[in-house]
Scaffold this motif. Structure first.
Motif, mmCIF file in Angstrom:
data_model
loop_
_atom_site.group_PDB
_atom_site.id
_atom_site.type_symbol
_atom_site.label_atom_id
_atom_site.label_comp_id
_atom_site.label_asym_id
_atom_site.label_seq_id
_atom_site.Cartn_x
_atom_site.Cartn_y
_atom_site.Cartn_z
ATOM 1 N N ASP A 1 41.783 36.190 46.130
ATOM 2 C CA ASP A 1 42.025 37.336 45.255
ATOM 3 C C ASP A 1 40.735 38.073 44.928
ATOM 4 O O ASP A 1 40.713 39.299 44.883
ATOM 5 N N LEU A 2 39.667 37.328 44.691
ATOM 6 C CA LEU A 2 38.379 37.968 44.407
ATOM 7 C C LEU A 2 37.879 38.756 45.609
ATOM 8 O O LEU A 2 37.332 39.845 45.461
ATOM 9 N N ALA A 3 38.060 38.188 46.807
ATOM 10 C CA ALA A 3 37.591 38.870 48.016
ATOM 11 C C ALA A 3 38.380 40.155 48.239
ATOM 12 O O ALA A 3 37.867 41.108 48.824
ATOM 13 N N GLY A 4 39.629 40.168 47.786
ATOM 14 C CA GLY A 4 40.423 41.385 47.844
ATOM 15 C C GLY A 4 40.759 41.861 49.233
ATOM 16 O O GLY A 4 41.079 43.018 49.429
ATOM 17 N N ASP A 5 40.704 40.965 50.202
ATOM 18 C CA ASP A 5 40.994 41.413 51.560
ATOM 19 C C ASP A 5 42.343 40.913 52.057
ATOM 20 O O ASP A 5 42.645 41.007 53.229
ATOM 21 N N GLU B 1 40.289 48.265 39.504
ATOM 22 C CA GLU B 1 41.548 47.638 39.122
ATOM 23 C C GLU B 1 41.400 46.157 38.795
ATOM 24 O O GLU B 1 42.332 45.546 38.295
ATOM 25 N N TYR B 2 40.243 45.573 39.067
ATOM 26 C CA TYR B 2 39.992 44.189 38.693
ATOM 27 C C TYR B 2 39.509 44.181 37.251
ATOM 28 O O TYR B 2 38.600 44.919 36.886
ATOM 29 N N ALA B 3 40.104 43.353 36.418
ATOM 30 C CA ALA B 3 39.721 43.286 35.015
ATOM 31 C C ALA B 3 38.373 42.582 34.884
ATOM 32 O O ALA B 3 38.209 41.465 35.387
ATOM 33 N N PRO B 4 37.419 43.214 34.228
ATOM 34 C CA PRO B 4 36.103 42.588 34.049
ATOM 35 C C PRO B 4 36.183 41.217 33.378
ATOM 36 O O PRO B 4 35.419 40.323 33.713
ATOM 37 N N ARG B 5 37.127 41.041 32.454
ATOM 38 C CA ARG B 5 37.250 39.751 31.776
ATOM 39 C C ARG B 5 37.520 38.640 32.788
ATOM 40 O O ARG B 5 36.924 37.569 32.719
ATOM 41 N N GLY B 6 38.419 38.879 33.739
ATOM 42 C CA GLY B 6 38.736 37.853 34.730
ATOM 43 C C GLY B 6 37.553 37.509 35.604
ATOM 44 O O GLY B 6 37.279 36.338 35.866
ATOM 45 N N VAL B 7 36.817 38.528 36.048
ATOM 46 C CA VAL B 7 35.646 38.267 36.898
ATOM 47 C C VAL B 7 34.565 37.558 36.082
ATOM 48 O O VAL B 7 33.905 36.651 36.579
ATOM 49 N N ALA B 8 34.419 37.932 34.820
ATOM 50 C CA ALA B 8 33.430 37.267 33.955
ATOM 51 C C ALA B 8 33.804 35.798 33.742
ATOM 52 O O ALA B 8 32.919 34.931 33.705
ATOM 53 N N LEU B 9 35.093 35.508 33.615
ATOM 54 C CA LEU B 9 35.522 34.116 33.486
ATOM 55 C C LEU B 9 35.159 33.314 34.733
ATOM 56 O O LEU B 9 34.714 32.172 34.639
ATOM 57 N N VAL B 10 35.331 33.910 35.900
ATOM 58 C CA VAL B 10 34.969 33.230 37.152
ATOM 59 C C VAL B 10 33.452 33.032 37.202
ATOM 60 O O VAL B 10 32.972 31.951 37.553
ATOM 61 N N LEU C 1 43.501 24.603 34.862
ATOM 62 C CA LEU C 1 43.901 25.548 33.813
ATOM 63 C C LEU C 1 42.893 26.696 33.698
ATOM 64 O O LEU C 1 43.284 27.862 33.610
ATOM 65 N N ALA C 2 41.597 26.381 33.748
ATOM 66 C CA ALA C 2 40.558 27.413 33.660
ATOM 67 C C ALA C 2 40.633 28.373 34.852
ATOM 68 O O ALA C 2 40.470 29.586 34.696
ATOM 69 N N VAL C 3 40.900 27.842 36.034
ATOM 70 C CA VAL C 3 41.017 28.670 37.239
ATOM 71 C C VAL C 3 42.238 29.574 37.137
ATOM 72 O O VAL C 3 42.160 30.778 37.421
ATOM 73 N N ARG C 4 43.356 29.023 36.720
ATOM 74 C CA ARG C 4 44.574 29.836 36.565
ATOM 75 C C ARG C 4 44.393 30.906 35.486
ATOM 76 O O ARG C 4 44.862 32.031 35.636
ATOM 77 N N ARG C 5 43.693 30.552 34.403
ATOM 78 C CA ARG C 5 43.428 31.518 33.339
ATOM 79 C C ARG C 5 42.559 32.666 33.865
ATOM 80 O O ARG C 5 42.834 33.832 33.580
ATOM 81 N N ALA C 6 41.540 32.344 34.642
ATOM 82 C CA ALA C 6 40.664 33.384 35.206
ATOM 83 C C ALA C 6 41.441 34.270 36.171
ATOM 84 O O ALA C 6 41.307 35.497 36.149
ATOM 85 N N ASN C 7 42.268 33.659 37.011
ATOM 86 C CA ASN C 7 43.028 34.436 37.978
ATOM 87 C C ASN C 7 44.026 35.357 37.280
ATOM 88 O O ASN C 7 44.184 36.520 37.656
ATOM 89 N N ALA C 8 44.679 34.859 36.247
ATOM 90 C CA ALA C 8 45.614 35.699 35.490
ATOM 91 C C ALA C 8 44.868 36.836 34.808
ATOM 92 O O ALA C 8 45.363 37.975 34.754
ATOM 93 N N ALA C 9 43.673 36.577 34.315
ATOM 94 C CA ALA C 9 42.881 37.625 33.630
ATOM 95 C C ALA C 9 42.421 38.709 34.581
ATOM 96 O O ALA C 9 42.134 39.827 34.141
ATOM 97 N N LEU C 10 42.359 38.428 35.874
ATOM 98 C CA LEU C 10 41.997 39.464 36.836
ATOM 99 C C LEU C 10 43.002 40.618 36.826
ATOM 100 O O LEU C 10 42.673 41.754 37.135
ATOM 101 N N LEU C 11 44.242 40.299 36.446
ATOM 102 C CA LEU C 11 45.319 41.299 36.438
ATOM 103 C C LEU C 11 45.358 42.132 35.160
ATOM 104 O O LEU C 11 45.883 43.226 35.163
ATOM 105 N N LEU C 12 44.874 41.581 34.084
ATOM 106 C CA LEU C 12 45.036 42.217 32.782
ATOM 107 C C LEU C 12 43.994 43.293 32.570
ATOM 108 O O LEU C 12 42.833 43.019 32.359
ATOM 109 N N ARG C 13 44.424 44.537 32.610
ATOM 110 C CA ARG C 13 43.518 45.676 32.387
ATOM 111 C C ARG C 13 43.845 46.287 31.061
ATOM 112 O O ARG C 13 44.923 46.433 30.666
#
Length: 181
Positions: free
Chosen positions: A105-109, A138-147, A169-181
């Motif tokens: 998801d981070l790579a976005g490809d 479109e990537y939420a900064p919070r999610g990338v910052a969590l990663v 849980l931390a990984v799933r939380r970061a991945n979910a935060a990538l969506l939240l804008r």
């Protein structure tokens, strides 16, 4: 260099933007923490700049590669002594699928991960039903910052013993935060 002015976030005097880059570089750990905790990137020029850096394709690809190296290291640990903080290998194994998904998801490809799952946010469905790539904005900064914090903070569940399932849980939380804008 530009001589444009940027207003400080405290409402103080305007400072030349030439000072913004070094301020962001010097305070990037604090800015990352603030963004990971949900700070609005529009609250200050420093947060906005750091959010743009974190969500850039280059930085996201770098984080994806770091996750892939982490998975490889957990599977094939180094034999020699290393100054690197040791991984919590069993936690990494448990969180392997979500970590692979996060990297994709981070790579976005929209590449297929090693587990056979596709990244689920690197593309989005358009109103016409076709798929298109997400842009950096479109990537939420919070999610990338969590990663970022997960990978670089020595106290994260990647490196420090936590109760079972905490890394996943931390990984799933970061991945979910990538969506939240």
């Amino acid at each position: 260099m530009s001589s444009s002015l940027a207003k400080t976030h405290h409402g103080g005097p305007k400072m030349p933007s030439v000072f913004l880059r070094p301020r962001v570089w010097l305070s990037r750990a604090t800015l990352d923490r603030m963004l990971a905790e949900g700070a609005d990137p529009h609250d200050s020029p420093e947060l906005a700049r750091r959010a743009a850096q974190l969500t850039s394709a280059r930085h996201r690809h770098s984080l994806a590669a770091a996750i892939e190296r982490t998975l490889e290291e957990a599977e094939h640990p180094r034999r020699a002594l290393s100054p690197a903080v040791p991984l919590q290998r069993s936690a990494v194994f448990t969180a392997r699928v979500p970590l692979k998904r996060l990297a994709a998801d981070l790579a976005g490809d929209n590449r297929e991960s090693l587990s056979g799952t596709r990244g689920f946010i690197s593309t989005r469905e358009t109103t016409r039903g076709s798929m298109e790539r997400m842009t950096a904005e479109e990537y939420a900064p919070r999610g990338v910052a969590l990663v970022q914090r997960l990978l670089t903070d020595g106290d994260s569940p990647l490196y420090t013993p936590y109760p079972a399932g905490e890394l996943e849980l931390a990984v799933r939380r970061a991945n979910a935060a990538l969506l939240l804008r």
